[in-house]
Design an enzyme around this catalytic site. Structure first.
Site, PDB file in Angstrom:
ATOM      1  N   LYS A   1      -8.067   8.769   4.681  1.00  0.00           N
ATOM      2  CA  LYS A   1      -6.739   8.877   4.079  1.00  0.00           C
ATOM      3  C   LYS A   1      -6.601  10.203   3.327  1.00  0.00           C
ATOM      4  O   LYS A   1      -5.555  10.850   3.385  1.00  0.00           O
ATOM      5  CB  LYS A   1      -6.487   7.688   3.135  1.00  0.00           C
ATOM      6  CG  LYS A   1      -6.184   6.406   3.910  1.00  0.00           C
ATOM      7  CD  LYS A   1      -6.262   5.157   3.053  1.00  0.00           C
ATOM      8  CE  LYS A   1      -6.115   3.907   3.915  1.00  0.00           C
ATOM      9  NZ  LYS A   1      -6.498   2.679   3.224  1.00  0.00           N
TER      10      LYS A   1
ATOM     11  N   GLN B   1      -8.003   0.614  -2.774  1.00  0.00           N
ATOM     12  CA  GLN B   1      -8.615   0.261  -1.489  1.00  0.00           C
ATOM     13  C   GLN B   1      -9.175  -1.157  -1.587  1.00  0.00           C
ATOM     14  O   GLN B   1      -9.903  -1.482  -2.512  1.00  0.00           O
ATOM     15  CB  GLN B   1      -9.730   1.269  -1.166  1.00  0.00           C
ATOM     16  CG  GLN B   1     -10.420   1.047   0.157  1.00  0.00           C
ATOM     17  CD  GLN B   1      -9.504   1.281   1.365  1.00  0.00           C
ATOM     18  OE1 GLN B   1      -8.721   2.229   1.377  1.00  0.00           O
ATOM     19  NE2 GLN B   1      -9.581   0.408   2.345  1.00  0.00           N
TER      20      GLN B   1
ATOM     21  N   ASP C   1       1.523   1.595  -1.564  1.00  0.00           N
ATOM     22  CA  ASP C   1       0.880   0.706  -0.587  1.00  0.00           C
ATOM     23  C   ASP C   1       1.564  -0.669  -0.581  1.00  0.00           C
ATOM     24  O   ASP C   1       1.174  -1.560   0.178  1.00  0.00           O
ATOM     25  CB  ASP C   1      -0.606   0.558  -0.950  1.00  0.00           C
ATOM     26  CG  ASP C   1      -1.447   0.110   0.239  1.00  0.00           C
ATOM     27  OD1 ASP C   1      -1.038   0.371   1.390  1.00  0.00           O
ATOM     28  OD2 ASP C   1      -2.505  -0.513   0.024  1.00  0.00           O
TER      29      ASP C   1
END
Ligand code: NAP
Length: 284
Positions: A58, A102, A125
């Site tokens: 990413k 994450q 996200d």
């Protein structure tokens, strides 16, 4: 309309390339205008090698798109309170416009509590309850990246969910659940299937639009795909295999996403696009 013998592929790589190119152009314009590049912070607890690989990937994609990134690596023994403190700090940091925690953070961490520490305007996200509610209520905001990417793919291929029967197999908070809500928002008649669903094959056979989000290799059999259906396979299993048995499903579907090269590339493209959107709002 006769049923085609081979489905058209929904090319996520190509749409992702264009989505990222647009985000990169916007990132460059923001940098030019404000003297500051958009910045995404990634937070990872523990040393799971796959998670490290995802974070590095990413960051590399961010760098290519002109988005700077900041990584916070926390030890495996980090507590929920410590993770909340880190996410709160990043939420207050004017140098960061997007935050990506994450997953998985580890079994001892209350992920829900941690996610709620992310400022909604930095939740690129789409993991906070506020973003989730926004997807459910149709309020503009950040989507979970994979469902958001799937909606963009459907749009790209001219699939209008209105009035169609959509079946989402899977109900995880980051994928299946928001996926169904976004399809409902587009006026589909939505059914969720999950591990307690009985007669799954029967439910799947109803689907004009089928989204597989299970995490089991070739779990959906081609023979259960309704002829002419649109099949979106979000599954990503060892050996680059999806949740749908592609070889059989492609002979019944009208449109189908390949694995790899379908949904996967769109997830990261949406992450970058939403980070740039967040930066545009924060930096002007
Ligand atoms: P997850 O949290 O493990 O959820 C899996 C879902 O599948 C659950 O809702 C579960 O039902 C359901 N399920 C399990 N067994 C089932 C069965 N026998 N029949 C029907 N439903 C069943 O997984 P996830 O995070 O949503 O991910 C799903 C897949 O998508 C994985 O392959 C993952 O790698 C992939 N994924 C891909 C991307 C991407 O960028 N392409 C992003 C995220 C995830 P219950 O709720 O009843 O347990």
């Amino acid at each position: 309309m006769p049923t085609p013998t081979t489905a058209r592929l929904m090319d996520g790589r190509e749409l992702a390339r264009r989505t990222v190119a647009r985000a990169a152009a916007e990132a460059a314009a923001i940098t030019e205008r404000t003297g500051t590049a958009p910045c995404l912070a990634t937070v990872l607890v523990g040393d799971d090698p796959a998670s490290h690989t995802y974070v590095r990937m990413k960051q590399a994609r961010c760098a290519k798109a002109g988005i700077s990134s900041r990584h916070v690596g926390l030890p495996a023994e980090t507590t929920t309170d410590q993770l909340v403190a880190t996410l709160t700090e990043l939420s207050e940091d004017v140098g960061v416009q997007g935050i990506l925690p994450q997953h998985p953070a580890g079994p001892h961490i209350d992920e829900r509590a941690a996610f709620e520490a992310i400022a909604p305007e930095k939740d690129v996200d789409g993991v906070t309850a506020r973003s989730f509610a926004g997807m459910g209520l149709g309020i503009p905001g950040f989507t979970s990246c994979t469902p958001g990417g799937i909606v963009r793919l459907l749009d790209e291929y001219g699939v209008d969910p209105a009035g169609r029967r959509a079946v989402v197999v899977g109900r995880s908070p980051i994928l299946g659940r928001p996926m169904g809500m976004l399809l409902l928002g587009r006026d589909a008649t939505v059914t969720y299937a999950h591990s307690r669903t009985t007669n799954l094959a029967e439910v799947v056979r109803e689907a004009d639009i089928l989204v597989a989000a299970v995490g089991k290799s070739r779990f959906i059999r081609g023979e259960d795909v309704k002829p002419g259906a649109v099949v979106v396979d979000a599954g990503y299993n060892p050996g680059n295999v999806g949740d749908v048995d592609f070889e059989t499903a492609r002979h019944r579907a009208r449109l189908i996403t390949p694995v790899p090269g379908g949904v996967g590339p769109m997830t990261i493209a949406v992450l970058l696009a939403q980070t740039v959107d967040a930066a545009a709002r924060a930096l002007g």
